[in-house]
Design a protein around this motif. Sequence first.
Motif, short mmCIF file in Angstrom:
data_model
loop_
_atom_site.label_atom_id
_atom_site.label_comp_id
_atom_site.label_asym_id
_atom_site.label_seq_id
_atom_site.Cartn_x
_atom_site.Cartn_y
_atom_site.Cartn_z
N ARG A 153 0.83 -1.21 0.00
CA ARG A 153 0.00 0.00 0.00
C ARG A 153 0.87 1.26 0.00
O ARG A 153 0.56 2.23 -0.70
N TYR A 154 1.93 1.23 0.80
CA TYR A 154 2.82 2.39 0.84
C TYR A 154 3.47 2.60 -0.53
O TYR A 154 3.58 3.74 -1.02
N GLN A 155 3.88 1.53 -1.17
CA GLN A 155 4.47 1.63 -2.49
C GLN A 155 3.49 2.23 -3.51
O GLN A 155 3.87 3.09 -4.31
N GLN A 156 2.24 1.81 -3.43
CA GLN A 156 1.22 2.35 -4.34
C GLN A 156 1.02 3.85 -4.11
O GLN A 156 0.78 4.61 -5.06
N SER A 157 1.15 4.28 -2.86
CA SER A 157 0.97 5.71 -2.56
C SER A 157 2.08 6.56 -3.14
O SER A 157 1.93 7.77 -3.29
#
Length: 286
Positions: free
Chosen positions: A280-284
């Motif tokens: 999720r952090y990578q997608q952000s």
Amino acid sequence: MDVTGQVAAVTGGAGGIGRAIARRLVENGCRVVVSDLDTGRIAEVVDELESIAPGRIAGHVGDCADEADLARLLADAERRFGPVELFVANAGIGPGAGLDAPDAEWTAALEVNVLAHVRAARLLLPGWLERGRGHFVVTASAAGLLTQIGSPTYSVTKHAAVGFAEWLSVTYGDRGIGVSCLCPMGVDTAMLRGEPSAGGSGSDTGTGAGSGTGADAGALSQALRAVTGAGRVLDPLDVADALLDGLRDERFLVLPHPEVLEFYRRKGADYDRWLAGMRRYQQSLA
């Protein structure tokens, strides 16, 4: 460990964390040889620290990943000050391209971020074991405990650096050999700013993110944002202070960003949940 009067060698000492560590060591009574590939910047460091601690600082130009250069560094230090008792394996190569990173980039990262530590320990341990003392510091990264979004070369080699430090401690910790593993997140260095190392491989270490050989711009940008978005960006001297505290307490794991310990606990407690959170952090960051 009391560093007063100790003889230390610091690789990657021309800038970033290495330069800050060298400064704090001489300020605390250590005799230090700083090593780097960049002749000009090494001269600057020596001039700066000579004004603080006359006669207790020297420079050495060499490649931390070359065993012959490492042997010359240790011999130079012994000739000037005595046998090296504290070795700070600080030089490193920062994140580069993603999965498309060429083999040459993997090789460079493995040479500087891992094998340089192995070769230094190979040279140091016989004398340390004979004398019954010595301390080896590995500048790894929070990426070696967690991961580095955007850069497999950095993540994998920093995990290996932590693993080697652990192995050293387990194998030799009961024989007078201390080991510390320094694992910061973002630090305000040339590496974090995405600037190429001035002296080539092993010249400048900041840990967090930086410039690798042939780095893909997108992957590098993502790696930079992943670090700066994860927490505070520290001054290199703050990291050096954390290491000095860790050495005094003879701690293995030195975390200038204390929150890394909580991240690490969460990872171990529920790996799948942690991986999902990292995705999720990578997608952000996309």
